[in-house]
Write an enzyme that holds these catalytic residues in place. Structure first.
Site, PDB file in Angstrom:
ATOM      1  CB  SER A  39      -0.744  -0.132   1.448  1.00 30.83           C
ATOM      2  OG  SER A  39      -0.148  -0.187   2.434  1.00 30.83           O
ATOM      3  CB  CYS A 136      -1.024 -17.464  17.796  1.00 33.65           C
ATOM      4  SG  CYS A 136      -2.627 -17.292  17.251  1.00 33.65           S
ATOM      5  CD  GLN A 163      -7.403 -18.278  19.931  1.00 35.14           C
ATOM      6  OE1 GLN A 163      -7.940 -19.508  19.884  1.00 35.14           O
ATOM      7  NE2 GLN A 163      -6.875 -17.636  18.884  1.00 35.14           N
ATOM      8  CB  SER A 166      -2.800  -8.691  19.447  1.00 38.05           C
ATOM      9  OG  SER A 166      -2.708  -9.809  20.314  1.00 38.05           O
ATOM     10  CG  HIS A 275      -3.830 -16.008  21.764  1.00 41.69           C
ATOM     11  ND1 HIS A 275      -4.509 -14.753  21.615  1.00 41.69           N
ATOM     12  CD2 HIS A 275      -3.568 -16.505  20.442  1.00 41.69           C
ATOM     13  CE1 HIS A 275      -4.459 -14.648  20.306  1.00 41.69           C
ATOM     14  NE2 HIS A 275      -4.101 -15.473  19.544  1.00 41.69           N
TER      15      HIS A 275
HETATM   16  P1  NAP Z   1      -2.079  -7.119  10.243  1.00 46.96           P
HETATM   17  O1  NAP Z   1      -1.710  -6.715  11.577  1.00 46.96           O
HETATM   18  O2  NAP Z   1      -3.677  -6.803   9.846  1.00 46.96           O
HETATM   19  O3  NAP Z   1      -1.331  -6.514   9.042  1.00 46.96           O
HETATM   20  C1  NAP Z   1      -1.108  -7.170   7.846  1.00 46.96           C
HETATM   21  C2  NAP Z   1      -1.112  -6.030   6.837  1.00 46.96           C
HETATM   22  O4  NAP Z   1      -1.954  -5.006   6.845  1.00 46.96           O
HETATM   23  C3  NAP Z   1       0.069  -5.017   7.105  1.00 46.96           C
HETATM   24  O5  NAP Z   1       1.312  -5.497   6.840  1.00 46.96           O
HETATM   25  C4  NAP Z   1      -0.395  -3.684   6.234  1.00 46.96           C
HETATM   26  O6  NAP Z   1       0.231  -3.869   5.100  1.00 46.96           O
HETATM   27  C5  NAP Z   1      -1.662  -3.936   6.559  1.00 46.96           C
HETATM   28  N1  NAP Z   1      -2.344  -2.647   7.234  1.00 46.96           N
HETATM   29  C6  NAP Z   1      -3.304  -2.209   6.850  1.00 46.96           C
HETATM   30  N2  NAP Z   1      -3.821  -1.334   7.798  1.00 46.96           N
HETATM   31  C7  NAP Z   1      -2.999  -1.288   8.693  1.00 46.96           C
HETATM   32  C8  NAP Z   1      -2.610  -0.570  10.112  1.00 46.96           C
HETATM   33  N3  NAP Z   1      -3.552   0.096  10.552  1.00 46.96           N
HETATM   34  N4  NAP Z   1      -1.724  -1.042  10.894  1.00 46.96           N
HETATM   35  C9  NAP Z   1      -0.669  -2.020  10.353  1.00 46.96           C
HETATM   36  N5  NAP Z   1      -0.874  -2.461   9.223  1.00 46.96           N
HETATM   37  C10 NAP Z   1      -2.035  -2.210   8.265  1.00 46.96           C
HETATM   38  O7  NAP Z   1      -2.203  -8.530  10.271  1.00 46.96           O
HETATM   39  P2  NAP Z   1      -1.141  -9.380  11.552  1.00 46.96           P
HETATM   40  O8  NAP Z   1      -1.905  -9.717  12.487  1.00 46.96           O
HETATM   41  O9  NAP Z   1       0.256  -8.874  11.545  1.00 46.96           O
HETATM   42  O10 NAP Z   1      -1.315 -11.002  10.610  1.00 46.96           O
HETATM   43  C11 NAP Z   1      -0.488 -11.249   9.520  1.00 46.96           C
HETATM   44  C12 NAP Z   1      -0.317 -12.689   9.297  1.00 46.96           C
HETATM   45  O11 NAP Z   1       0.046 -13.467  10.200  1.00 46.96           O
HETATM   46  C13 NAP Z   1      -1.816 -13.368   8.885  1.00 46.96           C
HETATM   47  O12 NAP Z   1      -1.734 -14.166   8.111  1.00 46.96           O
HETATM   48  C14 NAP Z   1      -2.121 -13.951  10.336  1.00 46.96           C
HETATM   49  O13 NAP Z   1      -3.035 -14.870  10.393  1.00 46.96           O
HETATM   50  C15 NAP Z   1      -0.839 -14.463  10.616  1.00 46.96           C
HETATM   51  N6  NAP Z   1      -0.606 -14.520  12.131  1.00 46.96           N
HETATM   52  C16 NAP Z   1      -1.243 -13.408  12.911  1.00 46.96           C
HETATM   53  C17 NAP Z   1      -0.993 -13.769  14.438  1.00 46.96           C
HETATM   54  C18 NAP Z   1      -1.349 -12.890  15.179  1.00 46.96           C
HETATM   55  O14 NAP Z   1      -1.110 -13.038  16.552  1.00 46.96           O
HETATM   56  N7  NAP Z   1      -1.784 -11.482  15.093  1.00 46.96           N
HETATM   57  C19 NAP Z   1      -0.267 -15.140  14.824  1.00 46.96           C
HETATM   58  C20 NAP Z   1       0.062 -15.934  13.792  1.00 46.96           C
HETATM   59  C21 NAP Z   1      -0.015 -15.910  12.447  1.00 46.96           C
HETATM   60  P3  NAP Z   1       0.716  -2.766   4.124  1.00 46.96           P
HETATM   61  O15 NAP Z   1       2.086  -2.159   4.777  1.00 46.96           O
HETATM   62  O16 NAP Z   1       1.393  -3.572   2.892  1.00 46.96           O
HETATM   63  O17 NAP Z   1      -0.335  -1.963   3.795  1.00 46.96           O
END
Ligand code: NAP
Length: 377
Positions: A39, A136, A163, A166, A275
């Site tokens: 983005s 997780c 959970q 986050s 969690h």
């Molecule tokens: P996330 O916080 O939603 O971030 C994913 C992407 O969303 C960012 O890289 C960014 O991409 C975009 N984005 C849009 N608005 C944003 C904002 N306000 N702040 C930050 N980023 C924003 O997702 P996540 O929780 O890190 O998860 C990423 C992957 O890891 C998923 O597949 C999830 O299932 C997996 N996962 C997550 C966890 C967990 O505890 N959260 C644990 C294990 C695995 P751009 O910079 O390209 O826009």
């Protein structure tokens, strides 16, 4: 010099990964980092102690193919889109990913090196190139239970999860706090009014949760002052996909054959980060509690046994106590009334660390041939 591309570094998992890599000096390991975005292409890259240039386009297959390794924390849709294109282009680099999209593929290894380092090494030796972080709750459960699995003491596990927001990403965390603000806005004034009763407070809170302008764009329903007993989509047999992962991923991470049943109910609660899980473990025999505690402690430096007392449980076994640390405490350990082969336990872990970013960070170090040492509990 190896080139490592980072995608999804500003999301929840990605930003924790950046913090941990900076804390452990990983950017000084001699590789050349490149940062990608879906983005913000062309914007300045993050500060990692040396120049990183501008953000490159995360959908540019040719730019990604210049990398020796790609670390993606961007999410499953991105992985499903880009990974096949990258491999189809002939790219033979290492793909390290937090998303679940590739986890159950035969060509993928689910990485949790304190638990399955030997399996990772065998996969590397046979030429595996896709290394995927586990779910997780599964990873956190295995950090504390794998000493019992390793001894063949586990017949099955039932896990009831609590959970944090986050786990659903940055926007969900922001919405949880927005919901808390809405609750306080509607009911907080009553706290300062002499004579206001708890019942009045409750009515004001309940009314705010039902208000049409209550923030619920991400979650659909209130999480603040409530909970949500369903995570992810439905799969067969009445399970949610999050619950399905418990069985599938535990057995894949441990390489168990025949598989050990793992099942339960996954619930989203209003914790910010961390969690928790209430566990029932059916043991294969009546193992004394002291032996169980020793097996947990010996398994890895991060699993920590908390005495089964009210004081220790309240002080050490909560999201508030554990958030931001690599320690994975397990407590409330006792035999259940069902019989001496039934073990009850409660565990809490920061799912953004061992449940997400830390196994990825360590896998990159393994690929770079660096010592793993870092990460005090
Ligand atoms: P996330 O916080 O939603 O971030 C994913 C992407 O969303 C960012 O890289 C960014 O991409 C975009 N984005 C849009 N608005 C944003 C904002 N306000 N702040 C930050 N980023 C924003 O997702 P996540 O929780 O890190 O998860 C990423 C992957 O890891 C998923 O597949 C999830 O299932 C997996 N996962 C997550 C966890 C967990 O505890 N959260 C644990 C294990 C695995 P751009 O910079 O390209 O826009």
């Amino acid at each position: 010099m190896k080139r490592v591309g980072f995608v999804g570094w500003r999301g929840m998992v990605g930003s924790v990964l950046m913090d941990r890599m900076l804390a452990e000096g990983d950017f000084a390991l001699g590789f050349e980092p490149a940062f990608f975005s879906t983005s913000q292409v062309g914007a300045p890259g993050p500060d990692v102690g040396h120049p990183t240039g501008t953000l490159r386009d995360a959908s540019d297959v040719r730019a990604l193919a210049e990398m020796d390794a790609v670390v993606s924390c961007q999410g499953g849709d991105y992985t499903n889109d880009l990974h096949p294109k990258l491999r189809a282009s002939g790219w033979r680099g290492m793909w390290i990913d937090a998303a679940s999209a590739l986890r159950m593929k035969d060509t993928s290894v689910i990485i949790l090196d304190p638990v399955n380092r030997a399996l990772i090494e065998r996969a590397l030796a046979r030429g595996a190139r896709d290394f995927i972080g586990g779910n997780c709750t599964v990873s956190l459960m295995l950090m504390v239970l794998h000493g019992l699995f390793a001894r063949g003491w586990v017949e099955w596990v039932s896990t009831m999860t609590y959970q944090a927001a986050s786990g659903a990403g940055a926007k969900t965390m922001q919405e949880l706090v927005a919901q808390m603000r809405a609750v306080v806005g509607a009911a907080g004034g009553l706290l300062d009014r002499d004579g206001a009763t708890a019942l009045e407070l409750d009515r004001a809170v309940t009314a705010s949760l039902a208000a049409p302008d209550f923030p619920r764009r991400e979650l659909g329903v209130p999480l603040a002052a409530s909970l949500i007993p369903w995570i992810d989509k439905a799969v067969d047999g009445g399970q949610s996909r999050e619950e399905w992962k418990g069985y599938a991923e535990t057995n894949k991470i441990l390489g168990l054959e025949p598989p050990v049943p793992v099942d339960g109910i996954c619930v989203r609660v209003g914790a910010m980060r961390c969690h928790s899980q209430g566990l029932t473990v059916k043991l294969t025999r009546d193992v004394p509690l002291a032996d169980i505690e020793a097996a947990i402690r010996d398994a890895n430096p991060w699993a920590r046994v908390v005495p089964n007392t009210p004081e220790a449980s309240r002080a050490e076994l909560t999201p508030a106590a554990v958030s931001g640390t690599l320690a994975v405490p397990i407590g409330r350990l006792h035999k259940l009334k069902m019989g001496p082969e039934y073990l009850g336990a409660f565990t809490v872990g920061d799912q953004l660390l061992w449940g997400a970013a830390e196994p990825l960070r360590r896998m990159l170090r393994i690929l770079l041939g660096a010592e793993l040492g870092g990460g005090a509990p």
